[in-house]
Design a protein around this motif. Structure first.
Motif, PDB file in Angstrom:
ATOM      1  N   LYS A 378     -31.010  46.587   7.028  1.00 43.46           N
ATOM      2  CA  LYS A 378     -32.297  46.408   7.718  1.00 43.46           C
ATOM      3  C   LYS A 378     -32.139  46.595   9.202  1.00 43.46           C
ATOM      4  CE  LYS A 378     -33.435  42.356   9.106  1.00 43.46           C
ATOM      5  NZ  LYS A 378     -34.040  41.015   9.241  1.00 43.46           N
ATOM      6  N   THR A 381     -37.112  44.874  11.116  1.00 46.33           N
ATOM      7  CA  THR A 381     -38.000  44.217  10.158  1.00 46.33           C
ATOM      8  C   THR A 381     -37.625  42.748  10.059  1.00 46.33           C
ATOM      9  OG1 THR A 381     -38.727  44.146   7.844  1.00 46.33           O
ATOM     10  CG2 THR A 381     -36.483  44.875   8.253  1.00 46.33           C
ATOM     11  N   LEU A 404     -34.331  49.004   4.983  1.00 43.92           N
ATOM     12  CA  LEU A 404     -35.652  48.537   5.403  1.00 43.92           C
ATOM     13  C   LEU A 404     -35.755  48.736   6.906  1.00 43.92           C
ATOM     14  CD1 LEU A 404     -35.681  45.147   3.461  1.00 43.92           C
ATOM     15  CD2 LEU A 404     -36.359  47.392   2.619  1.00 43.92           C
ATOM     16  N   THR A 405     -36.732  49.509   7.353  1.00 44.70           N
ATOM     17  CA  THR A 405     -36.828  49.809   8.769  1.00 44.70           C
ATOM     18  C   THR A 405     -38.224  50.292   9.111  1.00 44.70           C
ATOM     19  OG1 THR A 405     -35.735  50.974  10.584  1.00 44.70           O
ATOM     20  CG2 THR A 405     -36.085  52.228   8.546  1.00 44.70           C
ATOM     21  N   ARG A 406     -38.414  50.579  10.390  1.00 44.72           N
ATOM     22  CA  ARG A 406     -39.669  51.179  10.833  1.00 44.72           C
ATOM     23  C   ARG A 406     -39.479  52.678  10.979  1.00 44.72           C
ATOM     24  NH1 ARG A 406     -39.900  46.895  14.506  1.00 44.72           N
ATOM     25  NH2 ARG A 406     -39.320  48.282  16.219  1.00 44.72           N
ATOM     26  N   GLN A 411     -43.579  50.144   8.475  1.00 46.66           N
ATOM     27  CA  GLN A 411     -42.498  49.606   7.660  1.00 46.66           C
ATOM     28  C   GLN A 411     -42.255  50.513   6.452  1.00 46.66           C
ATOM     29  OE1 GLN A 411     -40.593  46.903   8.344  1.00 46.66           O
ATOM     30  NE2 GLN A 411     -41.672  46.622  10.285  1.00 46.66           N
TER      31      GLN A 411
END
Length: 422
Positions: A378, A381, A404-406, A411
């Motif tokens: 990640k 987030t 999990l990231t932008r 998102q």
């Protein structure tokens, strides 16, 4: 450590007792203490030798076989420089022509070991009497090193003919009896404060200061090279190097170190230094590959430099992930011929799929593919991986890695596999 206990440890009886203990096993620690007391060993000495055995086991990650001949305190070991990195510190001073060095805050003597081991004359000081005594013991094989109990800032540098200074200010509060120390983030609260050490460069230009890797860029001295160092992906320190210790000039840099043992059992260290101005990198859509720059590169604020070297772009202007449309030419972390090889500055992944983040969607996606074990990475987030793993309730037999990231402010979930994975 209490001075009376230390004196008992350093008696022939105490040292022999410590050397006679089996390899440390947390499950057997209390049994070992009880056994020693049953043999007539004083309770405080029994507890002390078992504590030292535990600290030595932990210290092997930093000192290797040298740990077996050293003494430690818990806080001293926590802050001590790894021997590999301390050797690089010593190399800076040697390259700068330094011959006599004052280690102003020597702690248990980790850096002074490397300094003295390369032939530098060392005056090492520490304000804590027991810690200075431990440093004296750890440096007992080096006549080049003299350890003093006192304030290093009070040394008469000219009279001592010192031409190099090093400091590793205390960055933890004392935990007290049975307590846990707390990390200090504000450099003004270091002991001694950074300003007090910086001021000494007016007398001795060759000044090096080890600081915590979380130090903010704001307020860093303009005349220093600030270098963040990572070892096998773990960012272990930042260093401020002044005068002749910064031959490339002031600015920010990252030193990436990777260690491995070859098939013949020989240990190797690969290194790579990243420097340069971190120009605003291109930002664009997720490509076929994703790269996570080494933590030292990220802490140094050189992600844009890494993106340029990888031939890629960021997935989001605020996120330290680089994406490319074709695989970047990264060196191997275990090259067939280590001589002259460099450490990779990023870890690469092949992108298999992307989707907006949503628990229901992600659960269905992983369940359809029989995934039962998932590695969660990640950045950018608030999701807690341990909580997400429980919420996914996976029961399959396959494995997956998700990021999990932008991406462009939104998102996203990136399903990836490490490059080189079967």
């Amino acid at each position: 450590m209490d001075a009376a206990i230390l004196s008992k440890l350093l008696t022939p009886e105490g040292w022999t007792l410590l050397g006679s203990l089996p390899p440390y096993d947390e499950r057997q620690a209390m049994k070992t203490v009880t056994s020693l007391r049953d043999r007539g060993v004083a309770p405080d000495l029994a507890a002390a030798v078992v504590t030292q055995s535990r600290l030595r086991a932990r210290a092997r990650a930093k000192f290797g076989d040298f740990a077996d001949g050293m003494l430690f305190t818990a806080d001293g070991l926590e802050q001590a420089t790894r021997l590999l990195v301390a050797a690089l510190h010593a190399r800076r001073y040697l390259s700068a022509g330094v011959t006599a060095l004052a280690d102003l805050t020597c702690g248990i003597g980790a850096d002074s070991l490397a300094f003295a081991g390369t032939g530098l004359r060392v005056v090492a000081t520490d304000l804590d009497e027991a810690t200075a005594a431990i440093a004296s013991w750890n440096l007992r094989h080096f006549p080049e090193a003299e350890v003093r109990h006192g304030d290093g800032l009070a040394l008469d540098l000219r009279a001592e003919r010192i031409d190099g200074l090093y400091a590793d200010p205390a960055r933890r509060t004392g935990g007290g009896a049975g307590g846990r120390s707390r990390r200090i983030v504000d450099p003004r609260a270091y002991a001694p404060p950074l300003d007090a050490v910086w001021a000494l460069r007016e007398t001795v230009p060759a000044v090096g200061i080890k600081v915590g890797p979380g130090i903010a860029h704001e307020g860093l001295p303009d005349d220093a090279e600030t270098q963040w160092v990572s070892v096998d992906g773990d960012v272990v320190e930042a260093g401020l190097w002044f005068g002749p210790l910064a031959p490339e000039g002031p600015g920010r840099s990252a030193l990436v170190l990777r260690t491995f043992t070859d098939e013949d059992g020989k240990e190797h260290t690969l290194s790579r230094t990243v420097r340069g101005d971190d120009d605003a990198p291109e930002v664009g859509a997720v490509g076929q590959y994703l790269y996570e720059p080494d933590g030292a590169v990220i802490r140094a604020g050189l992600v844009g430099q890494a993106a340029a070297e990888l031939g890629g772009r960021l997935v989001d202007p605020t996120i330290a992930y680089v994406t490319t449309d074709s695989p970047a030419d990264l060196p191997s972390a275990r090259p067939a011929e280590p001589a002259g090889a460099q450490a990779p500055i990023a870890t690469g992944y092949r992108v298999l799929d992307t989707m907006p983040f949503g628990l229901k969607r992600l659960k269905a996606y992983l369940r359809e593919r029989g995934v039962g074990r998932v590695t969660i990475k990640k950045r950018g987030t608030a999701v807690v991986p341990e909580q997400l793993r429980k919420q996914l309730v996976l029961t399959g037999t396959e494995e997956a890695t998700i990021v999990l990231t932008r991406v462009a402010g939104n998102q996203q979930v990136l399903v990836v596999e490490p490059l080189g994975a079967a």
